[in-house]
Write an enzyme that holds these catalytic residues in place. Sequence first.
Site, PDB file in Angstrom:
ATOM      1  N   GLY A 274      76.217 -37.181 -69.502  1.00 12.57           N
ATOM      2  CA  GLY A 274      76.746 -38.536 -69.357  1.00 12.57           C
ATOM      3  C   GLY A 274      77.169 -38.768 -67.921  1.00 12.57           C
ATOM      4  CB  SER A 275      78.561 -41.735 -66.249  1.00 15.50           C
ATOM      5  OG  SER A 275      79.705 -42.007 -67.038  1.00 15.50           O
TER       6      SER A 275
ATOM      7  CB  CYS B 171      83.459 -55.397 -67.217  1.00 23.66           C
ATOM      8  SG  CYS B 171      82.241 -54.356 -68.041  1.00 23.66           S
TER       9      CYS B 171
ATOM     10  CD  GLU C 196      80.248 -30.576 -61.839  1.00 23.13           C
ATOM     11  OE1 GLU C 196      79.255 -31.332 -61.843  1.00 23.13           O
ATOM     12  OE2 GLU C 196      81.411 -30.983 -61.720  1.00 23.13           O
TER      13      GLU C 196
HETATM   14 ZN    ZN Z   1      80.967 -53.211 -66.533  1.00 19.50          ZN
END
Ligand code: ZN
Length: 195
Positions: free
Chosen positions: A17-18, A149, A90
């Site tokens: 994932g990020s 957001c 990593e």
């Molecule tokens: Zn966003």
Amino acid sequence: MMTRTPRNIGWIEVITGSMFSGKSEELIRRLRRAQIARQKVFIFKPRMDDRYSANDIVSHNQQRIDSIPVSSASDILEQAMDADVVGVDEAQFFDDDIVSVLAELANAGKRVVVAGLDKDFRGEAFGPMPQLMTQAEYVTKSLAICMICGEPANFTQRLTPDEDQIIVGELDIYEARCRGCFKPPVAATVEEKAS
Ligand code: ZN
């Protein structure tokens, strides 16, 4: 009675994932459970990643676990043969040899748990991660929360204009972003650099 449960069969788990999606946290959680069960756990990470500590894997929430820094994937093979469980953090920073090394360990009966970024700052596949996910029995995709957001975030936004794929650093250089808020770097500048 014949047992239907195969013994001495290993497998590979990938956690990806990020950035800021809790990958290292989840890796540590799984490896701790194995340590509590008195399994022999060996944990490796690429030597370059010394952002907090040379010998610990540290997640952003400051959990830590002892790890062995290695320069190449083959170093893992040499050192992990006694392990029941092999952890790698990593993993995106290793070269493609990591895929065959971890497959060999799984074939030798070990549980292999790997964490790594699936995408670089351009939003493109990072190093050996696609191959590792293909090889894995279990893949967990972690999402962060978009820092713009609040939607689920699958991308890592770099906030500096630097174009190297690898900059080791954290909070002030990167943000988790959703698909709508992620702005990939301008392609022209990447091509200029390549030519
Ligand atoms: Zn966003």
